[in-house]
Design an enzyme around this catalytic site. Structure first.
Site, PDB file in Angstrom:
ATOM      1  N   TYR A 162       0.839  -1.219   0.000  1.00  0.00           N
ATOM      2  CA  TYR A 162       0.000   0.000   0.000  1.00  0.00           C
ATOM      3  C   TYR A 162       0.867   1.259   0.000  1.00  0.00           C
ATOM      4  O   TYR A 162       0.684   2.161  -0.826  1.00  0.00           O
ATOM      5  CB  TYR A 162      -0.913  -0.025   1.226  1.00  0.00           C
ATOM      6  CG  TYR A 162      -1.882   1.130   1.307  1.00  0.00           C
ATOM      7  CD1 TYR A 162      -3.002   1.192   0.482  1.00  0.00           C
ATOM      8  CD2 TYR A 162      -1.678   2.176   2.219  1.00  0.00           C
ATOM      9  CE1 TYR A 162      -3.895   2.252   0.564  1.00  0.00           C
ATOM     10  CE2 TYR A 162      -2.561   3.237   2.305  1.00  0.00           C
ATOM     11  CZ  TYR A 162      -3.670   3.276   1.482  1.00  0.00           C
ATOM     12  OH  TYR A 162      -4.545   4.330   1.559  1.00  0.00           O
ATOM     13  N   LYS A 166       1.337   4.132  -2.949  1.00  0.00           N
ATOM     14  CA  LYS A 166       0.969   5.544  -2.731  1.00  0.00           C
ATOM     15  C   LYS A 166       2.164   6.467  -2.959  1.00  0.00           C
ATOM     16  O   LYS A 166       2.010   7.589  -3.452  1.00  0.00           O
ATOM     17  CB  LYS A 166       0.387   5.719  -1.317  1.00  0.00           C
ATOM     18  CG  LYS A 166      -0.960   5.012  -1.116  1.00  0.00           C
ATOM     19  CD  LYS A 166      -2.026   5.574  -2.045  1.00  0.00           C
ATOM     20  CE  LYS A 166      -3.410   5.038  -1.747  1.00  0.00           C
ATOM     21  NZ  LYS A 166      -4.448   5.607  -2.615  1.00  0.00           N
TER      22      LYS A 166
HETATM   23  P1  NAI Z   1     -13.352   2.770   0.462  1.00  0.00           P
HETATM   24  O1  NAI Z   1     -12.892   1.364   0.447  1.00  0.00           O
HETATM   25  O2  NAI Z   1     -14.423   3.150   1.421  1.00  0.00           O
HETATM   26  O3  NAI Z   1     -13.803   3.227  -1.001  1.00  0.00           O
HETATM   27  C1  NAI Z   1     -13.020   2.906  -2.112  1.00  0.00           C
HETATM   28  C2  NAI Z   1     -13.917   2.742  -3.309  1.00  0.00           C
HETATM   29  O4  NAI Z   1     -13.078   2.398  -4.424  1.00  0.00           O
HETATM   30  C3  NAI Z   1     -14.945   1.626  -3.154  1.00  0.00           C
HETATM   31  O5  NAI Z   1     -16.224   2.042  -3.555  1.00  0.00           O
HETATM   32  C4  NAI Z   1     -14.408   0.518  -4.056  1.00  0.00           C
HETATM   33  O6  NAI Z   1     -15.412  -0.333  -4.604  1.00  0.00           O
HETATM   34  C5  NAI Z   1     -13.698   1.329  -5.127  1.00  0.00           C
HETATM   35  N1  NAI Z   1     -12.686   0.549  -5.820  1.00  0.00           N
HETATM   36  C6  NAI Z   1     -11.737  -0.243  -5.262  1.00  0.00           C
HETATM   37  N2  NAI Z   1     -11.039  -0.864  -6.216  1.00  0.00           N
HETATM   38  C7  NAI Z   1     -11.558  -0.453  -7.409  1.00  0.00           C
HETATM   39  C8  NAI Z   1     -11.264  -0.758  -8.762  1.00  0.00           C
HETATM   40  N3  NAI Z   1     -10.300  -1.639  -9.091  1.00  0.00           N
HETATM   41  N4  NAI Z   1     -11.982  -0.146  -9.727  1.00  0.00           N
HETATM   42  C9  NAI Z   1     -12.964   0.722  -9.413  1.00  0.00           C
HETATM   43  N5  NAI Z   1     -13.301   1.028  -8.143  1.00  0.00           N
HETATM   44  C10 NAI Z   1     -12.602   0.447  -7.162  1.00  0.00           C
HETATM   45  O7  NAI Z   1     -12.026   3.636   0.689  1.00  0.00           O
HETATM   46  P2  NAI Z   1     -11.799   5.161   1.138  1.00  0.00           P
HETATM   47  O8  NAI Z   1     -11.343   5.130   2.545  1.00  0.00           O
HETATM   48  O9  NAI Z   1     -12.935   6.008   0.735  1.00  0.00           O
HETATM   49  O10 NAI Z   1     -10.503   5.478   0.274  1.00  0.00           O
HETATM   50  C11 NAI Z   1     -10.532   6.239  -0.917  1.00  0.00           C
HETATM   51  C12 NAI Z   1      -9.097   6.582  -1.286  1.00  0.00           C
HETATM   52  O11 NAI Z   1      -8.477   7.305  -0.216  1.00  0.00           O
HETATM   53  C13 NAI Z   1      -8.210   5.340  -1.521  1.00  0.00           C
HETATM   54  O12 NAI Z   1      -7.320   5.601  -2.587  1.00  0.00           O
HETATM   55  C14 NAI Z   1      -7.440   5.230  -0.216  1.00  0.00           C
HETATM   56  O13 NAI Z   1      -6.209   4.573  -0.377  1.00  0.00           O
HETATM   57  C15 NAI Z   1      -7.257   6.687   0.140  1.00  0.00           C
HETATM   58  N6  NAI Z   1      -6.978   6.915   1.545  1.00  0.00           N
HETATM   59  C16 NAI Z   1      -7.882   6.569   2.519  1.00  0.00           C
HETATM   60  C17 NAI Z   1      -7.590   6.779   3.855  1.00  0.00           C
HETATM   61  C18 NAI Z   1      -8.531   6.410   4.942  1.00  0.00           C
HETATM   62  O14 NAI Z   1      -8.141   6.472   6.125  1.00  0.00           O
HETATM   63  N7  NAI Z   1      -9.766   6.032   4.680  1.00  0.00           N
HETATM   64  C19 NAI Z   1      -6.305   7.388   4.256  1.00  0.00           C
HETATM   65  C20 NAI Z   1      -5.438   7.717   3.159  1.00  0.00           C
HETATM   66  C21 NAI Z   1      -5.769   7.484   1.857  1.00  0.00           C
END
Ligand code: NAI
Length: 268
Positions: A162, A166
């Site tokens: 991960y 990033k």
């Molecule tokens: P989440 O898991 O709640 O939402 C991610 C969304 O991306 C989901 O709807 C999922 O179905 C979709 N997704 C995953 N793989 C996919 C693919 N191959 N094709 C199309 N859609 C896909 O995650 P969250 O927390 O909203 O994270 C969003 C972004 O923020 C990610 O890139 C994550 O790494 C980043 N992030 C999140 C943090 C956190 O604490 N929640 C902290 C730092 C970064």
């Protein structure tokens, strides 16, 4: 009867079915954009699009079932967005997955999967959207925002795949900014700190949550709205000279580092 004009600008948000991506989509709708949400989770995407269309009317939101790691699916989805909306002003590469495991226990499949969604997905969606973005005048703001993470700014245990993905997104952002800046497309990254989403619930134990509260100067997790507002700002005319930057939206975590526990207990 007054007719409400259809918003001119179009934003594309990957991983837009829930969490941070959905909040980013809502920010764009609130600020006069039409929005295309891309996600591979068809059921959650349909529910999110139905809800937004119910609240805001049809014609403003378009949901596309697509795996961002698959070049054919990405090209087809972006072609559909072009056919439906005719332009793209902003792209937010937000779709991401997390595997938190020690180096020795991270399988090659897990490594490849994280790289292909987080890094290749960002590359592929940008490559597909840029020709359409180049056709539009981006004078109203716009550009690309890639969602990185504080895990890409500093190394931490269990984040070999991960964190590396990033960190690579941060460098990809700079590569894109240098090349695409010459054709008027600004590219920046937002590196969120911990945010309470389904992803965080999966990988943040009670102990991890407590540690984050301890080391973050603001003493709390961020909200999806706070991340969305920073992404929106970077796509707005207010950020028209910001290109190739990484903004940590993390309550001060990156600035403070882990600090010294004894000194952290001394309040200002
Ligand atoms: P989440 O898991 O709640 O939402 C991610 C969304 O991306 C989901 O709807 C999922 O179905 C979709 N997704 C995953 N793989 C996919 C693919 N191959 N094709 C199309 N859609 C896909 O995650 P969250 O927390 O909203 O994270 C969003 C972004 O923020 C990610 O890139 C994550 O790494 C980043 N992030 C999140 C943090 C956190 O604490 N929640 C902290 C730092 C970064």
């Amino acid at each position: 009867m007054t007719t409400i004009p259809i918003p001119h600008r179009v934003a594309v948000v990957t991983g837009g079915a829930r969490g941070i991506g959905l909040a980013i989509g809502q920010w764009f709708l609130d600020h006069g954009y039409r929005v295309a949400l891309i996600d591979r989770d068809a059921a959650t995407l349909t529910a999110a699009v139905d809800k937004l269309q119910g609240e805001r009317g049809h014609g403003l939101v378009f949901g596309l079932h697509c795996n961002v790691a698959d070049p054919e699916e990405v090209n087809s989805a972006v072609g559909q967005i072009d056919a439906a909306f005719g332009r793209i002003d902003a792209l937010v590469n937000n779709a991401g997955i997390a595997v938190f495991k020690p180096i020795g226990e991270t399988s090659f499949d897990e490594w490849q999967n994280v790289m292909s969604v987080n890094l290749s997905g960002t590359f592929l969606c940008s490559q597909a959207c840029v020709p359409i973005m180049r056709r539009s005048s981006l004078q109203d703001g716009g550009g690309i925002v890639n969602i990185a993470s504080i895990s890409g700014l500093r190394a931490s245990t269990l984040r070999v795949a991960y964190g590396t993905s990033k960190a690579a997104i941060i460098h990809l952002t700079k590569q894109q900014a240098v090349e695409l800046g010459t054709v008027g497309i600004r590219v920046n990254a937002v590196a969120p700190g911990p945010v309470d989403t389904e992803m965080a619930k999966l990988v943040h134990s009670v102990a991890i949550r407590s540690d984050y509260h301890d080391v973050i100067p603001l003493n709390r997790y961020g909200t999806v709205e706070e991340i969305a507002a920073s992404v929106g700002f970077l796509c707005s005319p207010a950020a028209s000279y910001i290109n190739g930057q990484v903004i940590a939206v993390d309550g001060g975590f990156e600035s403070a580092g882990v600090g010294l526990p004894t000194l952290r207990k001394m309040k200002a």
